[in-house]
Design a protein around this motif. Sequence first.
Motif, PDB file in Angstrom:
ATOM      1  N   TYR A  42       0.811  -1.211   0.000  1.00  0.00           N
ATOM      2  CA  TYR A  42       0.000   0.000   0.000  1.00  0.00           C
ATOM      3  C   TYR A  42       0.850   1.269   0.000  1.00  0.00           C
ATOM      4  O   TYR A  42       0.591   2.189  -0.770  1.00  0.00           O
ATOM      5  CB  TYR A  42      -0.934   0.010   1.209  1.00  0.00           C
ATOM      6  CG  TYR A  42      -1.751   1.273   1.312  1.00  0.00           C
ATOM      7  CD1 TYR A  42      -2.773   1.527   0.415  1.00  0.00           C
ATOM      8  CD2 TYR A  42      -1.494   2.226   2.288  1.00  0.00           C
ATOM      9  CE1 TYR A  42      -3.513   2.678   0.487  1.00  0.00           C
ATOM     10  CE2 TYR A  42      -2.228   3.384   2.372  1.00  0.00           C
ATOM     11  CZ  TYR A  42      -3.242   3.610   1.470  1.00  0.00           C
ATOM     12  OH  TYR A  42      -3.964   4.763   1.550  1.00  0.00           O
ATOM     13  N   THR A  43       1.871   1.331   0.828  1.00  0.00           N
ATOM     14  CA  THR A  43       2.652   2.554   0.977  1.00  0.00           C
ATOM     15  C   THR A  43       3.332   3.009  -0.319  1.00  0.00           C
ATOM     16  O   THR A  43       3.295   4.195  -0.615  1.00  0.00           O
ATOM     17  CB  THR A  43       3.684   2.390   2.103  1.00  0.00           C
ATOM     18  OG1 THR A  43       2.983   2.058   3.295  1.00  0.00           O
ATOM     19  CG2 THR A  43       4.466   3.657   2.331  1.00  0.00           C
ATOM     20  N   PRO A  44       3.958   2.132  -1.112  1.00  0.00           N
ATOM     21  CA  PRO A  44       4.578   2.629  -2.343  1.00  0.00           C
ATOM     22  C   PRO A  44       3.586   3.286  -3.306  1.00  0.00           C
ATOM     23  O   PRO A  44       3.955   4.206  -4.026  1.00  0.00           O
ATOM     24  CB  PRO A  44       5.176   1.372  -2.969  1.00  0.00           C
ATOM     25  CG  PRO A  44       5.418   0.471  -1.835  1.00  0.00           C
ATOM     26  CD  PRO A  44       4.295   0.732  -0.881  1.00  0.00           C
ATOM     27  N   ARG A  73       3.023   6.902  -1.847  1.00  0.00           N
ATOM     28  CA  ARG A  73       4.198   7.643  -1.397  1.00  0.00           C
ATOM     29  C   ARG A  73       4.312   8.996  -2.078  1.00  0.00           C
ATOM     30  O   ARG A  73       4.758   9.975  -1.494  1.00  0.00           O
ATOM     31  CB  ARG A  73       5.458   6.822  -1.638  1.00  0.00           C
ATOM     32  CG  ARG A  73       6.690   7.463  -1.018  1.00  0.00           C
ATOM     33  CD  ARG A  73       7.876   6.560  -1.108  1.00  0.00           C
ATOM     34  NE  ARG A  73       7.624   5.406  -0.251  1.00  0.00           N
ATOM     35  CZ  ARG A  73       8.195   4.226  -0.419  1.00  0.00           C
ATOM     36  NH1 ARG A  73       9.027   4.026  -1.409  1.00  0.00           N
ATOM     37  NH2 ARG A  73       7.923   3.242   0.389  1.00  0.00           N
ATOM     38  N   MET A  74       3.869   9.078  -3.334  1.00  0.00           N
ATOM     39  CA  MET A  74       3.977  10.353  -4.049  1.00  0.00           C
ATOM     40  C   MET A  74       2.995  11.386  -3.491  1.00  0.00           C
ATOM     41  O   MET A  74       3.141  12.567  -3.737  1.00  0.00           O
ATOM     42  CB  MET A  74       3.734  10.152  -5.531  1.00  0.00           C
ATOM     43  CG  MET A  74       2.359   9.732  -5.877  1.00  0.00           C
ATOM     44  SD  MET A  74       2.237   9.560  -7.625  1.00  0.00           S
ATOM     45  CE  MET A  74       0.540   9.074  -7.776  1.00  0.00           C
ATOM     46  N   LEU A  75       2.019  10.974  -2.723  1.00  0.00           N
ATOM     47  CA  LEU A  75       1.063  11.909  -2.151  1.00  0.00           C
ATOM     48  C   LEU A  75       1.570  12.560  -0.868  1.00  0.00           C
ATOM     49  O   LEU A  75       1.020  13.555  -0.427  1.00  0.00           O
ATOM     50  CB  LEU A  75      -0.260  11.186  -1.869  1.00  0.00           C
ATOM     51  CG  LEU A  75      -0.933  10.542  -3.082  1.00  0.00           C
ATOM     52  CD1 LEU A  75      -2.161   9.775  -2.632  1.00  0.00           C
ATOM     53  CD2 LEU A  75      -1.280  11.571  -4.122  1.00  0.00           C
ATOM     54  N   PHE A  76       2.603  11.996  -0.270  1.00  0.00           N
ATOM     55  CA  PHE A  76       3.160  12.573   0.954  1.00  0.00           C
ATOM     56  C   PHE A  76       3.995  13.791   0.610  1.00  0.00           C
ATOM     57  O   PHE A  76       4.695  13.818  -0.394  1.00  0.00           O
ATOM     58  CB  PHE A  76       4.017  11.549   1.697  1.00  0.00           C
ATOM     59  CG  PHE A  76       3.271  10.327   2.144  1.00  0.00           C
ATOM     60  CD1 PHE A  76       1.944  10.395   2.524  1.00  0.00           C
ATOM     61  CD2 PHE A  76       3.889   9.099   2.179  1.00  0.00           C
ATOM     62  CE1 PHE A  76       1.250   9.276   2.934  1.00  0.00           C
ATOM     63  CE2 PHE A  76       3.210   7.967   2.586  1.00  0.00           C
ATOM     64  CZ  PHE A  76       1.894   8.063   2.966  1.00  0.00           C
ATOM     65  N   GLU A  77       3.941  14.790   1.452  1.00  0.00           N
ATOM     66  CA  GLU A  77       4.679  16.017   1.186  1.00  0.00           C
ATOM     67  C   GLU A  77       6.025  15.975   1.897  1.00  0.00           C
ATOM     68  O   GLU A  77       6.097  16.071   3.109  1.00  0.00           O
ATOM     69  CB  GLU A  77       3.865  17.220   1.643  1.00  0.00           C
ATOM     70  CG  GLU A  77       2.599  17.414   0.841  1.00  0.00           C
ATOM     71  CD  GLU A  77       1.881  18.691   1.207  1.00  0.00           C
ATOM     72  OE1 GLU A  77       2.538  19.610   1.733  1.00  0.00           O
ATOM     73  OE2 GLU A  77       0.683  18.759   0.960  1.00  0.00           O
TER      74      GLU A  77
END
Length: 57
Positions: free
Chosen positions: A35-37, A40-44
């Motif tokens: 799920y995390t990968p 990951r692009m949504l995290f700032e």
Amino acid sequence: MSVIYVLLAISIFVAVLFFIAFIVSVKSGQYDDSYTPSVRMLFEDELVKSTKDEKSS
């Protein structure tokens, strides 16, 4: 004294059983994070970088 040997044997058997279950679950991919990968692009990350730049100056 024989009770200690019986309990020791049972505890070692249970520990080996849990260790085998853990190894099987790791090999089958139970602990893979899929799920995390994908998010990951949504995290700032810029907020963390900007605070580090402000501390160094």
